[in-house]
Design a protein around this motif. Structure first.
Motif, PDB file in Angstrom:
ATOM      1  N   ALA A  88       0.700  -1.325   0.052  1.00 21.33           N
ATOM      2  CA  ALA A  88      -0.210  -0.063  -0.339  1.00 21.33           C
ATOM      3  C   ALA A  88       0.708   1.415  -0.031  1.00 21.33           C
ATOM      4  O   ALA A  88       0.721   1.771  -0.508  1.00 21.33           O
ATOM      5  CB  ALA A  88      -0.337  -0.217   1.487  1.00 21.33           C
ATOM      6  N   THR A  92       0.989   4.134  -2.939  1.00 22.88           N
ATOM      7  CA  THR A  92       0.877   5.288  -2.903  1.00 22.88           C
ATOM      8  C   THR A  92       2.082   5.886  -3.141  1.00 22.88           C
ATOM      9  O   THR A  92       1.773   7.278  -4.009  1.00 22.88           O
ATOM     10  CB  THR A  92       0.623   5.395  -2.016  1.00 22.88           C
ATOM     11  N   ILE A 105      -3.675   4.310   1.605  1.00 21.26           N
ATOM     12  CA  ILE A 105      -4.411   4.392  -0.264  1.00 21.26           C
ATOM     13  C   ILE A 105      -4.333   5.476  -0.157  1.00 21.26           C
ATOM     14  O   ILE A 105      -5.412   5.979  -0.184  1.00 21.26           O
ATOM     15  CB  ILE A 105      -5.655   2.901  -0.467  1.00 21.26           C
ATOM     16  N   GLY A 106      -3.319   6.054  -1.034  1.00 20.19           N
ATOM     17  CA  GLY A 106      -3.734   7.037  -1.915  1.00 20.19           C
ATOM     18  C   GLY A 106      -3.785   8.209  -0.672  1.00 20.19           C
ATOM     19  O   GLY A 106      -4.947   9.663  -1.293  1.00 20.19           O
ATOM     20  N   THR A 116      -3.795  11.331  -6.853  1.00 17.43           N
ATOM     21  CA  THR A 116      -2.611  10.550  -7.750  1.00 17.43           C
ATOM     22  C   THR A 116      -2.493  10.977  -9.457  1.00 17.43           C
ATOM     23  O   THR A 116      -3.011  11.402 -10.210  1.00 17.43           O
ATOM     24  CB  THR A 116      -3.357   8.782  -7.667  1.00 17.43           C
ATOM     25  N   SER A 143      -4.661   1.921  -4.504  1.00 16.24           N
ATOM     26  CA  SER A 143      -3.465   3.270  -4.554  1.00 16.24           C
ATOM     27  C   SER A 143      -3.571   4.010  -5.585  1.00 16.24           C
ATOM     28  O   SER A 143      -2.556   5.383  -5.569  1.00 16.24           O
ATOM     29  CB  SER A 143      -2.414   3.198  -4.255  1.00 16.24           C
ATOM     30  N   HIS A 147      -9.104   6.700  -2.081  1.00 11.25           N
ATOM     31  CA  HIS A 147      -8.082   7.670  -0.907  1.00 11.25           C
ATOM     32  C   HIS A 147      -8.160   6.638  -0.055  1.00 11.25           C
ATOM     33  O   HIS A 147      -9.886   7.719   0.721  1.00 11.25           O
ATOM     34  CB  HIS A 147      -8.446   8.837  -1.059  1.00 11.25           C
ATOM     35  N   ARG A 151      -5.588  -0.441   4.215  1.00 10.68           N
ATOM     36  CA  ARG A 151      -5.877  -0.953   2.667  1.00 10.68           C
ATOM     37  C   ARG A 151      -6.861  -2.093   3.211  1.00 10.68           C
ATOM     38  O   ARG A 151      -7.390  -2.358   2.111  1.00 10.68           O
ATOM     39  CB  ARG A 151      -4.923  -1.686   2.736  1.00 10.68           C
TER      40      ARG A 151
END
Length: 376
Positions: A88, A92, A105-106, A116, A143, A147, A151
């Motif tokens: 993750a 990212t 995640i993001g 992203t 990712s 957002h 994860r």
């Protein structure tokens, strides 16, 4: 015939004017010519370090497609909270250009959503695609469009995928779309958003629609469990789909189970997954060579298993002692977890020279953006 100085100056000026205009007219096509926008294909062999790449050379029947690269570098993988990253945080860093904490995640280290590369390029008119062997909500693909602070928030990630407007995606994870705790059926929402949806097979894409393939309740089977050529076929389908339109594209392709082979300390699984990734790599390299306005970047988020490739021994039946077999090698695992190895980066196409050297994993994002800007 004699002419006055004044007449000569007038005549000379007229000739210069005509000459300048003529030169300018000839140069116009060069001045107005524009480069095609740069396509980006980003391939991630999850868990693939140098030893995994090396396995393609020791266990394959032909020269691996990795040999077709001339531009090679390395990246450092650490997350902000752990020296050893997870998928993750690693993905990212690739997708946002910013390092973050494991399981993120993001989002940033403060759990704030970060744009992203997929979202940024959508804003510039790019088509986008994601292909994975795991659930399409798994850490690496997620990712690039989601957002969330953790994860494991698969249902929320699936909801965000429906809203992400990704043009082509393929992977597993049906249960996060139609067997949800909130009772929603996200497949119906995808169809309402003009997606061609298939949950059974990689059926032919439909031009003029977005295309979604969610083909297993959880992940797609591993290679040793009978997956077949899904990865190369899905990648070929996506490339053909993107070629139907004039807009450039960004696509991420993940070879997910190289990592799983490391976690399971299963050499056969790891070797077969690397070989399948290399086969898909051949498809993409052929495309890049036929489409000069394309940049291919190939790397991994981390290495898994602390793998080494060393001497092969067999027991001598007559003596009961181990004996080295000179023409063979064996895969050895140091652990069943991620390691801190530097990770190779292979690049091909326009801007590939920017990926040489040793740098942090988040720099890959910036190098891809710079390549796009340089091509404009």
């Amino acid at each position: 015939m004699r002419i006055s100085l004044q007449a000569f100056v007038v005549l000379w000026g007229a000739l210069v004017f005509v000459g300048c205009n003529s030169s300018k007219k000839e140069a116009e096509p060069l001045e107005t010519a524009k480069e095609e926008p740069l396509n980006i294909i980003f391939m991630i062999g999850d868990g693939m370090g140098v030893p995994q790449v090396s396995s393609a050379y020791y266990f394959g029947d032909s020269l691996p497609n990795f040999s077709r690269f001339k531009q090679i570098g390395f990246h450092q993988t650490s997350a902000t909270d752990y020296t050893i990253t997870d998928s993750a945080a690693g993905a990212t860093a690739f997708s946002t250009g910013e390092k973050t904490y494991n399981r993120a995640i993001g989002v940033s280290v403060d759990s704030l959503p970060q744009e992203t590369i997929l979202e940024r390029l959508q804003g510039e008119g790019y088509q986008t695609g994601l292909i994975s062997l795991t659930t399409i909500t798994h850490a690496t693909p997620a990712s690039f469009y989601a957002h969330v602070p953790d994860r494991d928030m698969h249902e929320e990630i699936a909801s965000q995928l429906v809203e992400s407007n990704v043009d082509f995606f393929a992977g597993g994870g049906k249960k996060f779309f139609n067997q949800r705790t909130d009772g929603k059926n996200l497949f119906e929402e995808l169809v309402d958003k003009n997606y061609h949806l298939d949950t059974l097979e990689l059926s032919e894409t439909i031009k003029g629609k977005k295309n979604a393939y969610v083909l297993a309740d959880d992940g797609i089977p591993s290679k040793i469990d009978g997956r077949g050529d899904y990865l190369s076929e899905a990648t070929t389908m996506a490339l053909n789909y993107f070629d139907q339109r004039e807009e450039p594209f960004f696509m991420m392709v993940e070879g997910s189970y190289i990592d799983w082979g490391g976690h399971a300390e299963n050499a056969e699984m790891m070797i077969s997954e690397v070989a399948d990734f290399d086969k898909t790599l051949g498809v993409v390299l052929d495309y890049v060579e036929a489409h000069p306005n394309t940049l291919l970047v190939v790397t991994a988020d981390h290495e898994t298993g602390g793998v080494s490739i060393g001497k092969h021994y067999e027991v001598d039946k007559s003596t009961g002692k181990k004996k080295e077999v000179p023409e063979k090698v064996t895969v050895y695992f140091n652990s069943n977890q991620h390691s801190g190895e530097l990770i190779p980066v292979f690049a091909k196409g326009k801007g590939a020279e920017n990926f040489q050297g040793i740098y942090e994993n988040n720099e890959i994002y910036h190098k891809m953006i710079n390549a796009i800007n340089q091509a404009k």
